[in-house]
Structures are given as structure tokens and as C-alpha cells.
Design a protein around this motif. Structure first.
Motif, PDB file in Angstrom:
ATOM      1  N   PHE A  57       0.681  -1.295  -0.037  1.00  0.00           N
ATOM      2  CA  PHE A  57      -0.056  -0.138  -0.108  1.00  0.00           C
ATOM      3  C   PHE A  57       0.817   1.224   0.051  1.00  0.00           C
ATOM      4  O   PHE A  57       0.584   2.078  -0.637  1.00  0.00           O
ATOM      5  CB  PHE A  57      -0.895  -0.032   1.148  1.00  0.00           C
ATOM      6  CG  PHE A  57      -1.596   1.446   1.562  1.00  0.00           C
ATOM      7  CD1 PHE A  57      -2.732   1.672   0.663  1.00  0.00           C
ATOM      8  CD2 PHE A  57      -1.141   2.367   2.374  1.00  0.00           C
ATOM      9  CE1 PHE A  57      -3.430   2.944   1.188  1.00  0.00           C
ATOM     10  CE2 PHE A  57      -1.784   3.494   2.552  1.00  0.00           C
ATOM     11  CZ  PHE A  57      -2.788   3.751   2.131  1.00  0.00           C
ATOM     12  N   ASN A  58       1.964   1.353   0.723  1.00  0.00           N
ATOM     13  CA  ASN A  58       2.853   2.540   0.976  1.00  0.00           C
ATOM     14  C   ASN A  58       3.357   2.766  -0.344  1.00  0.00           C
ATOM     15  O   ASN A  58       3.570   3.969  -0.894  1.00  0.00           O
ATOM     16  CB  ASN A  58       3.650   2.188   2.150  1.00  0.00           C
ATOM     17  CG  ASN A  58       4.152   3.746   2.566  1.00  0.00           C
ATOM     18  OD1 ASN A  58       3.746   4.634   2.780  1.00  0.00           O
ATOM     19  ND2 ASN A  58       5.498   3.632   2.482  1.00  0.00           N
ATOM     20  N   ALA A  59       3.950   1.835  -0.951  1.00  0.00           N
ATOM     21  CA  ALA A  59       4.795   1.975  -1.973  1.00  0.00           C
ATOM     22  C   ALA A  59       4.037   2.515  -3.258  1.00  0.00           C
ATOM     23  O   ALA A  59       4.395   3.258  -4.016  1.00  0.00           O
ATOM     24  CB  ALA A  59       5.383   0.876  -2.456  1.00  0.00           C
ATOM     25  N   MET A  60       2.671   2.000  -3.402  1.00  0.00           N
ATOM     26  CA  MET A  60       1.919   2.228  -4.384  1.00  0.00           C
ATOM     27  C   MET A  60       1.274   3.578  -4.185  1.00  0.00           C
ATOM     28  O   MET A  60       0.997   4.437  -4.854  1.00  0.00           O
ATOM     29  CB  MET A  60       0.618   1.326  -4.529  1.00  0.00           C
ATOM     30  CG  MET A  60       1.049  -0.188  -4.993  1.00  0.00           C
ATOM     31  SD  MET A  60      -0.137  -1.242  -4.898  1.00  0.00           S
ATOM     32  CE  MET A  60      -1.400  -0.721  -6.034  1.00  0.00           C
ATOM     33  N   ALA A  65       0.971   9.117  -5.855  1.00  0.00           N
ATOM     34  CA  ALA A  65       0.988  10.515  -5.702  1.00  0.00           C
ATOM     35  C   ALA A  65       1.958  11.290  -6.635  1.00  0.00           C
ATOM     36  O   ALA A  65       1.819  12.457  -6.831  1.00  0.00           O
ATOM     37  CB  ALA A  65       1.344  10.847  -4.175  1.00  0.00           C
ATOM     38  N   ALA A  66       3.186  10.574  -6.608  1.00  0.00           N
ATOM     39  CA  ALA A  66       4.367  11.346  -7.427  1.00  0.00           C
ATOM     40  C   ALA A  66       3.942  11.372  -9.119  1.00  0.00           C
ATOM     41  O   ALA A  66       4.584  11.848  -9.769  1.00  0.00           O
ATOM     42  CB  ALA A  66       5.683  10.400  -7.482  1.00  0.00           C
ATOM     43  N   ARG A  89      -6.901  -2.758  -5.961  1.00  0.00           N
ATOM     44  CA  ARG A  89      -8.321  -2.477  -5.949  1.00  0.00           C
ATOM     45  C   ARG A  89      -8.696  -1.232  -5.234  1.00  0.00           C
ATOM     46  O   ARG A  89      -9.746  -0.546  -5.682  1.00  0.00           O
ATOM     47  CB  ARG A  89      -9.064  -3.627  -5.337  1.00  0.00           C
ATOM     48  CG  ARG A  89     -10.729  -3.627  -5.412  1.00  0.00           C
ATOM     49  CD  ARG A  89     -11.394  -4.831  -4.979  1.00  0.00           C
ATOM     50  NE  ARG A  89     -11.090  -4.994  -3.740  1.00  0.00           N
ATOM     51  CZ  ARG A  89     -11.818  -5.737  -2.732  1.00  0.00           C
ATOM     52  NH1 ARG A  89     -12.474  -6.931  -3.610  1.00  0.00           N
ATOM     53  NH2 ARG A  89     -11.482  -6.027  -1.591  1.00  0.00           N
ATOM     54  N   HIS A  90      -8.019  -0.859  -4.154  1.00  0.00           N
ATOM     55  CA  HIS A  90      -8.337   0.335  -3.143  1.00  0.00           C
ATOM     56  C   HIS A  90      -7.940   1.269  -4.400  1.00  0.00           C
ATOM     57  O   HIS A  90      -8.780   2.344  -4.143  1.00  0.00           O
ATOM     58  CB  HIS A  90      -7.325   0.159  -2.091  1.00  0.00           C
ATOM     59  CG  HIS A  90      -7.508   1.389  -1.423  1.00  0.00           C
ATOM     60  ND1 HIS A  90      -8.704   1.960  -0.548  1.00  0.00           N
ATOM     61  CD2 HIS A  90      -6.603   2.714  -1.247  1.00  0.00           C
ATOM     62  CE1 HIS A  90      -8.262   2.995  -0.017  1.00  0.00           C
ATOM     63  NE2 HIS A  90      -6.975   3.384  -0.291  1.00  0.00           N
ATOM     64  N   PHE A  91      -6.777   1.554  -5.060  1.00  0.00           N
ATOM     65  CA  PHE A  91      -6.402   2.726  -5.697  1.00  0.00           C
ATOM     66  C   PHE A  91      -7.036   2.891  -6.871  1.00  0.00           C
ATOM     67  O   PHE A  91      -7.038   3.758  -7.571  1.00  0.00           O
ATOM     68  CB  PHE A  91      -4.958   2.649  -5.680  1.00  0.00           C
ATOM     69  CG  PHE A  91      -4.099   3.091  -4.591  1.00  0.00           C
ATOM     70  CD1 PHE A  91      -4.459   4.400  -3.865  1.00  0.00           C
ATOM     71  CD2 PHE A  91      -3.424   2.178  -3.990  1.00  0.00           C
ATOM     72  CE1 PHE A  91      -3.821   4.711  -2.875  1.00  0.00           C
ATOM     73  CE2 PHE A  91      -2.645   2.332  -2.507  1.00  0.00           C
ATOM     74  CZ  PHE A  91      -2.868   3.747  -2.051  1.00  0.00           C
ATOM     75  N   GLY A  92      -7.584   1.714  -7.431  1.00  0.00           N
ATOM     76  CA  GLY A  92      -8.240   1.479  -8.671  1.00  0.00           C
ATOM     77  C   GLY A  92      -7.129   1.644  -9.727  1.00  0.00           C
ATOM     78  O   GLY A  92      -6.908   1.978 -10.736  1.00  0.00           O
ATOM     79  N   ALA A  93      -5.931   1.100  -9.340  1.00  0.00           N
ATOM     80  CA  ALA A  93      -4.819   0.873 -10.018  1.00  0.00           C
ATOM     81  C   ALA A  93      -4.695  -0.546 -10.821  1.00  0.00           C
ATOM     82  O   ALA A  93      -5.517  -1.508 -10.738  1.00  0.00           O
ATOM     83  CB  ALA A  93      -3.581   1.048  -9.244  1.00  0.00           C
TER      84      ALA A  93
END
Length: 416
Positions: A57-60, A65-66, A89-93
Motif C-alpha cells: 500500500f505504501n509503495a503504491m 502521488a508522484a 483495488r483500493h487505488f483503482g490501479a
């Protein structure tokens, strides 16, 4: 507050969008057994039942964000794959997850459930090294971010949120934190954070006897790639500690790394399941299992101890194997090759040597064409190791040729 601890605090706050802090529980059973405070940090209670979600999660989060990418790639057959899938799934990535062809369907299905339409699973390679190479080639070819399970500063930062939560939850500083070790990301993060924020806290590391990459590297003074790894503790069986984790852990002593045997971990898994109702995978039992070693060395008395329970992704189809390995390690189940005379009454003579608590769990003729003797594979379960010692003595005194093959890996592989 250092830059690292400040970044961990930011990561921990962001994680609350995903799941609440995992419980830190005083375990009465273990505390009574060892005569001290034993707290369990329950990483088996994250949404994916392991701490791996934190680092992924943190790396993604930071990559998105960058604005560098929204496509992530990993190679994993276990907890890292599930953590990345959940975060995608959380980020929609978009996530592309490479798994060995031999990955159990249960793990593939769970990863698909966590990732939904956000992830694609690619099965390739019979061995993990082949899978890893394919995933890294794919990431480079498609300009995607390869997400390492442990060899990444952002992943280490995410795993360190475990330590941030411990400090918020614990009534006072921990005297000792026991950390399971695989690739070293969790240990690097937790020791880095607590080293800065709680300098009085000591550390002990636990890695499986069949995968001592950290201990061997600390003993050598440089990273060592193990020639052979026992894959039973699949969540921590790593042939080479990560580059970044080792750079952060190399100052520790090899004496701080305990290496419990895989079969003994099975006893701990069953104990936690039967007594506490806690389902642990082999890697999840590491920190709890080595408490017995610390107790025997007199290193627990009067201390507040935190064990990080790293995962609970256990497939119950493995339960018979876990029970079998636990019984064999405890000495209450053994396998013998018995040379049985081919005469009337020979089997009855053998059966009469069994004690009231001895039970035949396996009986198989291996050589039926012998004229005078027949070889029998026999498995005996009992309630006390002394019973099997007594049986062996009876067999020797009666002239029965008998060979204990319980710990003969080669014969056990083919016969048991």
C-alpha cells in the motif's frame, strides 16, 4: 523525529483509509507459560491476513502521488501477491501478478478475490526464480513499477507502521520485540522505527532452520545466498536476505537470530489453534515458537515482550501434514521398517509387544516375495515418547530386526 519516523507516521495515518490498526493483545496463555508479559501484534488480522499489505500500500501510494505510474507488477505466490492485489483495488490501479505454474489454486483464487478486476494473474515458470525473471522483464517492457516484497525503501517504510501502532497501543515501552524474518523488510522497518523512538527496546529475530539467510549473512559479514531452502515455511523461506534490509540489519549479532526447526513450528501452530483458536501459517508461528528458547536461556523474566504474528494464511488441507510433523518432532509418532519372520504367530508376537497407549497408524508389507522374512513399514502413534523407547527395547530383546526411519529424509520421502 527523524525523516524516517515522520514518514512512517504519515504512512500509518494513510493506512487508516484501508483498515484499522491491528490489535495488540496480552496473551494470558503464553504469559502464564513463560511467567512474563507476552503481547501478540496480530498481523494475521489485516484484511489479507498478513502485514504485507502495509508495504504494498505504501509503495503504491507514493508512486501514484508522484504521478510515476498506476501499473504495478510483482512476483509472488503468497501474501505479497494478495497485499498488492488488495491495494490495487483500493487505488483503482492496474496490477499484473506473476505466479509460478505450481501455485495452489486456493492462493490464486484468494488473490483474484482481493484484486477483482484490477489485477491480472500470469502463471509462468515451474520455479520462483523463473517467475521473478519474467515479471521483471514484463515490468521493464511495459514501463510498469516492479513492486518488491521487501527490497524497497517504501515497502520497508510501510512495514514499519507495525512499530508505530505498537507504540500507540502498548502501556509503556517494550523490553523485547520478537520479529519473524523472511526477506527482512518487516525487521528492517520495525528495528529502524523503534531504534529511534524506543532505544531501550531489544530485538530478537526468528527465521526457519531451513532458510537462515539473515543469520548466515550476519555470521559471514556479507550477504549470502543459501544453496538450499526448505519451502515448508513458505512465508519466510528466502534464500537471500534483501539488499536494503541487510544494510539496515547488518549491525545486529547473529546470536540475536534464532532458527527453530520446521517440525517444531508445527507444534506451535497446533497449540495456538487448539488452545487460543488462532489460525497461523508456518511463518506466522515463528515469533511465538522461539519464546521457548528465550525462556530456556533466561531471557524473558521480568520483561514486556511483543511477538509480531506475521500471518494467518493457512490452507487447512495442510493440517494433516502439520499434525504429522508435530507428532514426529514430539517423539510420539515413529516409523519403522520391521523384518518380520514368515512364520505363523510372528505378527501376533509383535502385536503383544505394543503397550496400552500404542496405536498402529500405518502397516504395509514392502517385500512380499521373501521366503523367510518380510519387510513391513509400520507407523506407531502413542501418548508419550517413552512408550516408543520401551517398544524398541522389546523388539531388540526379542530378536526382531527393526530400523527407525522417522528422521531418514530419503527413505521417508519414498515410503512415508
Amino acid at each position: 523525529m527523524s525523516d524516517f519516523t515522520a514518514a512512517v507516521a504519515t504512512a500509518e495515518k494513510a493506512l487508516r483509509d484501508l483498515f484499522p490498526a491491528t490489535p495488540l493483545q496480552l496473551n494470558e496463555h503464553l504469559s502464564a507459560r513463560y511467567g512474563t508479559e507476552i503481547w501478540l501484534k496480530r498481523e494475521d488480522l489485516t484484511p489479507v491476513r498478513s502485514y504485507k499489505l502495509r508495504g504494498a500500500f505504501n509503495a503504491m501510494r507514493k508512486a501514484i502521488a508522484a504521478g510515476s505510474t498506476r501499473h504495478f507488477v510483482c512476483a509472488s505466490a503468497g501474501n505479497h501477491a494478495q497485499g498488492m492485489a488488495f491495494a490495487c483495488r483500493h487505488f483503482g490501479a492496474r496490477g499484473t501478478i506473476f505466479m509460478p505454474v505450481t501455485t495452489p489454486q486456493q492462493k490464486i483464487a484468494k488473490t483474484r478475490i482481493f484484486g477483482g478486476d484490477s489485477v491480472e494473474i500470469v502463471l509462468t515458470g515451474d520455479y520462483f526464480d523463473q517467475t521473478l525473471a519474467a515479471s521483471q522483464h514484463f515490468a521493464a517492457e511495459h514501463a510498469a513499477a516492479f513492486l518488491s516484497p521487501f527490497d524497497s525503501a517504501d515497502v520497508i517504510e510501510g512495514q514499519a507502521t507495525v512499530a508505530h501502532e505498537i507504540m500507540d497501543q502498548l502501556p509503556g515501552a517494550a523490553d523485547l520485540v520478537v520479529l519473524p524474518v523472511g526477506g527482512g523488510g518487516l525487521s528492517a522497518g520495525v528495528t529502524g522505527y523503534l531504534g529511534a523512538e524506543s532505544p531501550s527496546t531489544g530485538f530478537v529475530f526468528a527465521e526457519p532452520m531451513g532458510g537462515t539467510s539473515l543469520k548466515t549473512s550476519l555470521e559471514s559479514g556479507f550477504q549470502v545466498t543459501l544453496d538450499k531452502v526448505d519451502s515448508f515455511v513458505d512465508g519466510a523461506a528466502v534464500a537471500r536476505i534483501g539488499d536494503l534490509p541487510f544494510a539496515r540489519l547488518r549491525g545486529f549479532s547473529p546470536d540475536q537470530v534464532l532458527t527453530p526447526p520446521e517440525d517444531r513450528l508445527c507444534i506451535t501452530m497446533l497449540d495456538m489453534l487448539n488452545v487460543e483458536g488462532i489460525v497461523l501459517e508456518p511463518a506466522g508461528a515463528l515469533s511465538i515458537d522461539v519464546l521457548q528458547d528465550l525462556h530456556a536461556a533466561g531471557e524473558l523474566a521480568g520483561k514486556r515482550v511483543v511477538c509480531i504474528v506475521s500471518g494467518g494464511n493457512f490452507d487447512f488441507e495442510r493440517l494433516p501434514e502439520v499434525k504429522e510433523r508435530a507428532q514426529r518432532y514430539a517423539g510420539i509418532k515413529k516409523y519403522f521398517i520391521l523384518r518380520l519372520p514368515q512364520r505363523p504367530g510372528a505378527l501376533r508376537d509383535f502385536l503383544e509387544m505394543l503397550g496400552p497407549h500404542d496405536d498402529i497408524a500405518r502397516f504395509e508389507y514392502l517385500k512380499k516375495s521373501a521366503r523367510n522374512f518380510g519387510s513391513v513399514l509400520i507407523g506407531i502413534e502413542t501418548t508419550d515418547p517413552a512408550n516408543l523407547t520401551a517398544l524398541t527395547k522389546k523388539l531388540d530383546a526379542s530378536g526382531f530386526a527393526c530400523r527407525d526411519i522417522t528422521n531418514d529424509d530419503l527413505l521417508a520421502q519414498f515410503l512415508i
